[in-house]
Design an enzyme around this catalytic site. Structure first.
Site, PDB file in Angstrom:
ATOM      1  N   GLU A  91       5.613   6.168 -10.242  1.00 36.34           N
ATOM      2  CA  GLU A  91       6.848   5.428  -9.871  1.00 36.34           C
ATOM      3  C   GLU A  91       6.744   4.243  -9.939  1.00 36.34           C
ATOM      4  OE1 GLU A  91       8.349   9.078  -6.582  1.00 36.34           O
ATOM      5  OE2 GLU A  91       7.287   7.386  -5.827  1.00 36.34           O
ATOM      6  N   CYS A 109       8.269  -3.560  -8.953  1.00 30.30           N
ATOM      7  CA  CYS A 109       6.953  -3.004  -8.507  1.00 30.30           C
ATOM      8  C   CYS A 109       6.412  -1.933  -9.476  1.00 30.30           C
ATOM      9  CB  CYS A 109       7.082  -2.614  -7.189  1.00 30.30           C
ATOM     10  SG  CYS A 109       5.473  -1.911  -6.499  1.00 30.30           S
ATOM     11  N   CYS A 116      -4.509   7.957  -7.433  1.00 27.67           N
ATOM     12  CA  CYS A 116      -5.261   6.894  -7.004  1.00 27.67           C
ATOM     13  C   CYS A 116      -6.750   7.534  -6.369  1.00 27.67           C
ATOM     14  CB  CYS A 116      -4.791   5.821  -6.166  1.00 27.67           C
ATOM     15  SG  CYS A 116      -5.763   4.512  -5.395  1.00 27.67           S
ATOM     16  N   CYS A 120      -6.967   5.195   0.868  1.00 27.75           N
ATOM     17  CA  CYS A 120      -6.608   4.529   1.875  1.00 27.75           C
ATOM     18  C   CYS A 120      -5.697   5.551   2.858  1.00 27.75           C
ATOM     19  CB  CYS A 120      -5.735   3.247   1.342  1.00 27.75           C
ATOM     20  SG  CYS A 120      -6.653   2.081   0.380  1.00 27.75           S
ATOM     21  N   CYS A 123      -1.785   5.277   3.101  1.00 27.43           N
ATOM     22  CA  CYS A 123      -0.902   5.232   1.621  1.00 27.43           C
ATOM     23  C   CYS A 123      -0.593   6.540   1.067  1.00 27.43           C
ATOM     24  CB  CYS A 123      -1.595   4.174   0.768  1.00 27.43           C
ATOM     25  SG  CYS A 123      -0.666   4.051  -0.770  1.00 27.43           S
ATOM     26  N   GLU A 168      -5.127   1.603  -8.139  1.00 35.68           N
ATOM     27  CA  GLU A 168      -5.677   0.383  -8.182  1.00 35.68           C
ATOM     28  C   GLU A 168      -5.757  -0.357  -9.281  1.00 35.68           C
ATOM     29  OE1 GLU A 168      -7.666  -2.651  -7.625  1.00 35.68           O
ATOM     30  OE2 GLU A 168      -7.233  -1.683  -5.641  1.00 35.68           O
ATOM     31  N   SER A 199      -2.079  -6.790  -7.214  1.00 36.99           N
ATOM     32  CA  SER A 199      -2.559  -6.429  -5.966  1.00 36.99           C
ATOM     33  C   SER A 199      -3.704  -5.552  -5.904  1.00 36.99           C
ATOM     34  CB  SER A 199      -1.550  -6.007  -4.799  1.00 36.99           C
ATOM     35  OG  SER A 199      -1.892  -5.616  -3.855  1.00 36.99           O
ATOM     36  N   LEU A 223      -5.648  -6.433   2.655  1.00 36.48           N
ATOM     37  CA  LEU A 223      -6.654  -6.646   3.780  1.00 36.48           C
ATOM     38  C   LEU A 223      -6.419  -5.623   4.920  1.00 36.48           C
ATOM     39  CD1 LEU A 223      -9.167  -8.389   4.425  1.00 36.48           C
ATOM     40  CD2 LEU A 223      -7.342  -9.876   5.685  1.00 36.48           C
ATOM     41  N   HIS A 224      -5.407  -5.730   5.731  1.00 36.35           N
ATOM     42  CA  HIS A 224      -4.930  -4.763   6.691  1.00 36.35           C
ATOM     43  C   HIS A 224      -6.052  -4.869   7.921  1.00 36.35           C
ATOM     44  CE1 HIS A 224      -2.364  -4.048   3.696  1.00 36.35           C
ATOM     45  NE2 HIS A 224      -3.137  -3.194   3.133  1.00 36.35           N
ATOM     46  N   ASN A 298       5.321   1.583   6.626  1.00 33.20           N
ATOM     47  CA  ASN A 298       6.465   2.797   6.388  1.00 33.20           C
ATOM     48  C   ASN A 298       5.716   4.109   6.438  1.00 33.20           C
ATOM     49  OD1 ASN A 298       8.391   0.763   5.453  1.00 33.20           O
ATOM     50  ND2 ASN A 298       6.669   0.058   3.876  1.00 33.20           N
ATOM     51  N   CYS A 341       6.737  -0.051   0.582  1.00 37.45           N
ATOM     52  CA  CYS A 341       5.376  -0.269   0.305  1.00 37.45           C
ATOM     53  C   CYS A 341       4.441   1.191   0.887  1.00 37.45           C
ATOM     54  CB  CYS A 341       4.731  -1.357   0.887  1.00 37.45           C
ATOM     55  SG  CYS A 341       2.809  -1.994   0.738  1.00 37.45           S
TER      56      CYS A 341
END
Length: 348
Positions: A91, A109, A116, A120, A123, A168, A199, A223-224, A298, A341
């Site tokens: 996507e 984007c 992936c 995470c 996500c 990634e 990113s 980071l988060h 989100n 995101c």
């Protein structure tokens, strides 16, 4: 199976032409059709003879991606599901300007992997298996397709590209770097590398490699959380790439490139949204020259995280600003079509 012609360098292409009884300068013409004019078939290469085009077609494929589905959000965001030559889906998202004083900004984007491997917890892509890396040409094709959408819907070209879609980027280093070269080269799309942001979830070794390669594009770190215990919980990659190691790698990147890093920080309700969390983030920004993008969360079906409330977010951002940190609060775009995101999942 025929060979993917876009995997050949300009030199290899010239060698093929001369080995097959063609004039070498034809290679430059084909290279321009592929990377500057974004041709999707040999028939489009009208300055080549029919015989030459047929010879190319008998030996090579171009393998362009196609738009499988397209959705437009109430806020103007456009999400596309792109079908690759092997049937896999990725996507990409067109994000038009939101502010009235920024009407020229059109951001693509793009994805770098099918799925992936980093898992995470917040996500949607992290809950998918990683099937394969994208080729440089497949990343390039996303940019071309989203640029067409920008012109179709908004009569404006792309101005910015963010590698923040599925996957990634630094685990597909070679193809990502080649795609940036194709996008920025005068022989390609000719975009400025300063308009591109890659990113990463934080692969210290590859961040240092970016420094060694003295890249001209921008780097963002997802980071988060600014302490290892919390980051381990939501981003398993932190267990092998601790904040200490990341700070060392990011400083190395800064020394080599002179480019300040951006920290992306999603503020989760009752997890990383306290003033103590803000203080830890401020302390981390003192270790690495950086600015901070605070991002709304989100929600996704696979996880129970929630976005923090507006008052807490304002206090969090206000604390950082009082400490002299450059802070931008990024409002989510395309939530209603799962284009925001962390929501990309390659659905058909």
């Amino acid at each position: 199976m025929k060979q993917d012609i876009r995997k050949l360098s300009a030199v290899q292409l010239k060698d093929w032409f001369t080995a097959n009884g063609e004039q070498g300068f034809r290679a430059k013409q084909v290279h321009e059709w592929l990377w500057k004019k974004s041709a999707q078939s040999f028939d489009q290469m009208t300055n080549l003879s029919k015989t030459t085009r047929e010879k190319l077609d008998s030996h090579f494929d171009i393998r362009p991606l196609t738009v499988a589905t397209q959705q437009r959000s109430a806020d103007g965001t456009v999400k596309s599901s792109f079908r690759l030559y092997d049937g896999n889906l990725v996507e990409g998202v067109l994000i038009p300007a939101l502010r009235a004083d920024d009407t020229d900004r059109m951001t693509a984007c793009v994805s770098s992997q099918v799925g992936c491997s980093l898992t995470c917890k917040f996500c949607a892509t992290g809950y998918m298996d990683r099937k394969r890396n994208l080729e440089a040409s497949e990343i390039y094709d996303q940019v071309v397709a989203i640029d067409r959408q920008a012109n179709e819907f908004y009569q404006a070209p792309l101005t910015n590209i963010v590698y923040m879609g599925m996957g990634e980027p630094l685990l597909n280093y070679k193809n990502v770097m080649e795609s940036v070269d194709r996008i920025t080269s005068p022989d390609g799309l000719g975009m400025s590398p300063k308009r591109i942001t890659v990113s990463t979830a934080g692969i210290a070794k590859m961040i240092k490699q970016l420094g060694d390669d003295q890249v001209k594009f921008n780097l963002a770190l997802s980071l988060h959380a600014a302490n290892d215990q919390k980051r381990d919980q939501i981003m398993p990659i932190n267990e092998s790439n601790s904040l200490k190691n990341l700070a060392e790698a990011l400083n190395y990147f800064y020394r080599k490139t002179g480019t300040r890093v951006t920290f992306e920080y999603i503020v989760f309700y009752n997890f990383n949204d306290t003033l103590q969390d803000a203080r830890e983030l401020w302390e981390f920004t003192k270790k690495v020259p950086a600015k901070v993008n605070i991002i709304e969360y989100n929600p996704i079906a696979e996880a129970s995280f929630k976005n923090t409330d507006p008052q807490t977010l304002d206090k969090f951002a206000g604390f950082l600003e009082q400490k002299g940190v450059t802070v931008n609060v990024r409002r989510s775009r395309g939530k209603d079509i799962d284009a925001a995101c962390g929501q990309l999942a390659g659905k058909s």
